[in-house]
Design an enzyme around this catalytic site. Structure first.
Site, mmCIF file in Angstrom:
data_model
loop_
_atom_site.group_PDB
_atom_site.id
_atom_site.type_symbol
_atom_site.label_atom_id
_atom_site.label_comp_id
_atom_site.label_asym_id
_atom_site.label_seq_id
_atom_site.Cartn_x
_atom_site.Cartn_y
_atom_site.Cartn_z
ATOM 1 N N SER A 38 6.262 13.425 -31.335
ATOM 2 C CA SER A 38 7.079 12.191 -31.248
ATOM 3 C C SER A 38 8.423 12.223 -32.147
ATOM 4 C CB SER A 38 6.082 11.115 -31.932
ATOM 5 O OG SER A 38 5.118 11.127 -31.211
ATOM 6 N N CYS A 126 -13.775 -0.736 -37.154
ATOM 7 C CA CYS A 126 -13.127 -2.141 -36.613
ATOM 8 C C CYS A 126 -14.344 -3.020 -36.315
ATOM 9 C CB CYS A 126 -12.501 -1.918 -35.375
ATOM 10 S SG CYS A 126 -12.915 -0.726 -34.382
ATOM 11 N N HIS A 238 -13.124 -6.671 -29.843
ATOM 12 C CA HIS A 238 -14.598 -6.259 -29.710
ATOM 13 C C HIS A 238 -15.389 -7.652 -30.138
ATOM 14 C CE1 HIS A 238 -13.235 -2.124 -30.001
ATOM 15 N NE2 HIS A 238 -13.507 -1.942 -31.301
HETATM 16 N N1 LIG Z 1 -8.156 1.439 -32.645
HETATM 17 C C1 LIG Z 1 -9.237 0.722 -33.247
HETATM 18 O O1 LIG Z 1 -9.734 -0.378 -33.026
HETATM 19 C C2 LIG Z 1 -9.203 1.276 -34.602
HETATM 20 C C3 LIG Z 1 -9.807 0.570 -35.422
HETATM 21 C C4 LIG Z 1 -9.956 0.971 -36.774
HETATM 22 C C5 LIG Z 1 -9.370 2.339 -37.157
HETATM 23 N N2 LIG Z 1 -8.715 2.890 -36.256
HETATM 24 C C6 LIG Z 1 -8.334 4.398 -36.704
HETATM 25 O O2 LIG Z 1 -7.062 4.470 -36.446
HETATM 26 C C7 LIG Z 1 -6.664 5.758 -36.419
HETATM 27 C C8 LIG Z 1 -5.758 5.767 -35.103
HETATM 28 O O3 LIG Z 1 -6.107 5.045 -33.799
HETATM 29 P P1 LIG Z 1 -5.351 4.633 -32.823
HETATM 30 O O4 LIG Z 1 -6.316 3.777 -31.953
HETATM 31 O O5 LIG Z 1 -4.214 4.436 -33.149
HETATM 32 O O6 LIG Z 1 -4.930 5.950 -31.880
HETATM 33 P P2 LIG Z 1 -3.978 6.792 -30.766
HETATM 34 O O7 LIG Z 1 -3.431 5.317 -30.256
HETATM 35 O O8 LIG Z 1 -4.498 7.600 -30.281
HETATM 36 O O9 LIG Z 1 -2.693 7.188 -31.810
HETATM 37 C C9 LIG Z 1 -2.923 8.326 -32.592
HETATM 38 C C10 LIG Z 1 -1.784 8.394 -33.401
HETATM 39 O O10 LIG Z 1 -2.109 9.640 -34.580
HETATM 40 C C11 LIG Z 1 -0.832 10.698 -34.286
HETATM 41 N N3 LIG Z 1 -1.363 12.015 -34.111
HETATM 42 C C12 LIG Z 1 -2.188 12.698 -33.459
HETATM 43 N N4 LIG Z 1 -2.155 14.062 -33.820
HETATM 44 C C13 LIG Z 1 -1.274 14.224 -34.687
HETATM 45 C C14 LIG Z 1 -0.939 15.313 -35.456
HETATM 46 N N5 LIG Z 1 -1.446 16.401 -35.144
HETATM 47 N N6 LIG Z 1 -0.134 15.123 -36.412
HETATM 48 C C15 LIG Z 1 0.567 13.970 -36.791
HETATM 49 N N7 LIG Z 1 0.177 12.763 -35.972
HETATM 50 C C16 LIG Z 1 -0.824 13.083 -35.152
HETATM 51 C C17 LIG Z 1 -0.230 10.236 -32.959
HETATM 52 O O11 LIG Z 1 1.141 10.616 -32.804
HETATM 53 P P3 LIG Z 1 1.859 11.136 -31.334
HETATM 54 O O12 LIG Z 1 2.089 9.837 -30.822
HETATM 55 O O13 LIG Z 1 2.912 12.023 -31.740
HETATM 56 O O14 LIG Z 1 0.764 11.990 -30.647
HETATM 57 C C18 LIG Z 1 -0.270 8.727 -33.052
HETATM 58 O O15 LIG Z 1 0.642 8.206 -33.772
HETATM 59 C C19 LIG Z 1 -7.760 6.405 -35.992
HETATM 60 O O16 LIG Z 1 -8.337 7.303 -37.284
HETATM 61 C C20 LIG Z 1 -8.916 5.490 -35.782
HETATM 62 O O17 LIG Z 1 -10.291 5.991 -36.083
HETATM 63 C C21 LIG Z 1 -8.856 2.559 -35.040
#
Ligand SMILES: NC(=O)c1ccc[n+]([C@@H]2O[C@H](COP(=O)([O-])OP(=O)(O)OC[C@H]3O[C@@H](n4cnc5c(N)ncnc54)[C@H](OP(=O)(O)O)[C@@H]3O)[C@@H](O)[C@H]2O)c1
Length: 333
Positions: A38, A126, A238
């Site tokens: 990205s 969450c 949720h």
């Molecule tokens: N979704 C929920 O309801 C929720 C709630 C609480 C906490 N969380 C936590 O929040 C975090 C993110 O969740 P999400 O739902 O936003 O996931 P997501 O939509 O899959 O997004 C993942 C993010 O991490 C980045 N990333 C992945 N691999 C990387 C790397 N090697 N180096 C740098 N950046 C990298 C991605 O960048 P690229 O776009 O460049 O790949 C993207 O910005 C997780 O730890 C999750 O457990 C999520």
């Protein structure tokens, strides 16, 4: 003040941008960070284009607060390094049970911010956030002994890729085409999967154990909690069906009034067709909704509830931004 978001291109990262815009925090410079895939992309913040930085070469000393929303592996690899020059608010599960890392829901345990030994603060799961926001006012009044719950969790809890897959699977299924699950163990479209995160030896999944352990750490170690976590074909929000046993007797009037007065909670419980909140209605809302409030007539001092909240907003970005506000308040005075 300068702020950075690692994982800015993901579901939670983009929601963080929305929340920071709305909160009007005193941000001089916002640094967006993601994977090399990205790097160089532009994302709008407050009407201006912001360029995405490559995490591999990003200098953490640029921001005073760094949100990590890029998963546990990235937190494990980079958060301690970042914490040497920036306060880290991590949204993954990696640091949550570390005794030197406070795990904070500002409506429940804001005082935990004093225990900032590693310069890292953890944002809870969450499903736990929306649960403890509801349990806290009830525990204060009637002392919770035991909680038995089932979750109905949206696919956005797993990130952007599972959301895309649900839409794709739905189209394939309607067109009677073959489905090969990628982000799920089985077909999610028109289905329900009783499995979130990895299995532990005792048969519980890690998501279920997170709910037990995090509730104890945030609210009260003496509360017994057992959960069954289920993924359902809903995009955002949720839901939880919760049975709560108290030590003290309660009245439904007192339950309703205490929940309605609790910060972040809203009771919507009309006891008629449509008189409850569903995940679609909670999407984009800050509140955690409580419906279907009933006495469990099979057990003394026991209550049934239906709890719904936006997992990306209340369950992630909003809670993390409120932690940042607590931190700014602490640092200012
Ligand atoms: N979704 C929920 O309801 C929720 C709630 C609480 C906490 N969380 C936590 O929040 C975090 C993110 O969740 P999400 O739902 O936003 O996931 P997501 O939509 O899959 O997004 C993942 C993010 O991490 C980045 N990333 C992945 N691999 C990387 C790397 N090697 N180096 C740098 N950046 C990298 C991605 O960048 P690229 O776009 O460049 O790949 C993207 O910005 C997780 O730890 C999750 O457990 C999520």
């Amino acid at each position: 003040m300068n702020i950075a978001i690692v994982g800015a291109t993901g579901n939670v990262g983009r929601k963080m941008l929305e929340v920071l815009e709305q909160k009007k925090l005193p941000i001089d410079q916002l640094y967006l960070v993601a994977s090399p895939r990205s790097a160089g992309k532009k994302i709008k913040f407050n009407g201006k284009d912001c360029e995405v930085n490559n995490l591999e070469t990003y200098d953490f000393s640029k921001a005073k607060i760094t949100f990590f929303a890029a998963g546990g592996k990235i937190a494990e690899q980079y958060a301690e390094k970042a914490s040497k020059c920036s306060t880290v608010i991590d949204l993954s599960s990696f640091f949550r049970m570390d005794k030197d890392v406070p795990l904070i829901v500002p409506q429940v345990n804001p005082f935990a911010i004093k225990n900032l030994k590693k310069n890292i603060i953890a944002n809870p799961n969450c499903s736990t956030i929306q649960l403890v926001i509801v349990l806290k006012p009830l525990h204060d009044l009637f002392n919770i002994k035991r909680v038995v719950l089932s979750t109905y969790q949206s696919v956005s809890g797993g990130g952007k890729a599972p959301m895309d897959e649900l839409i794709e699977q739905t189209k394939l299924s309607l067109n009677k085409k073959k489905i090969e699950p990628k982000n799920f163990t089985k077909q999610i479209a028109f289905n329900a999967i009783p499995h979130i995160d990895i299995f532990a030896d005792d048969g519980y999944t890690k998501e279920e154990l997170k709910m037990t352990n995090e509730t104890k750490k945030i609210l009260d170690n003496s509360i017994e909690l057992t959960a069954t976590c289920v993924r359902i074909p809903v995009l955002v929000s949720h839901s939880e069906s919760v049975n709560i046993e108290f030590e003290k007797p309660f009245t439904l009037e007192k339950i309703r009034s205490s929940l309605n007065n609790a910060d972040g909670c809203e009771v919507y419980d009309k006891r008629k067709d449509g008189g409850y909140i569903t995940p679609l209605e909670a999407e984009g809302k800050k509140e955690t909704y409580i419906s279907r409030i009933r006495e469990d007539k099979t057990k003394k001092n026991t209550l049934n509830l239906w709890i719904v909240s936006d997992n990306l907003l209340r369950g992630a970005a909003l809670n993390a931004a409120e932690i940042a506000e607590l931190l700014i308040k602490k640092n200012n005075g």
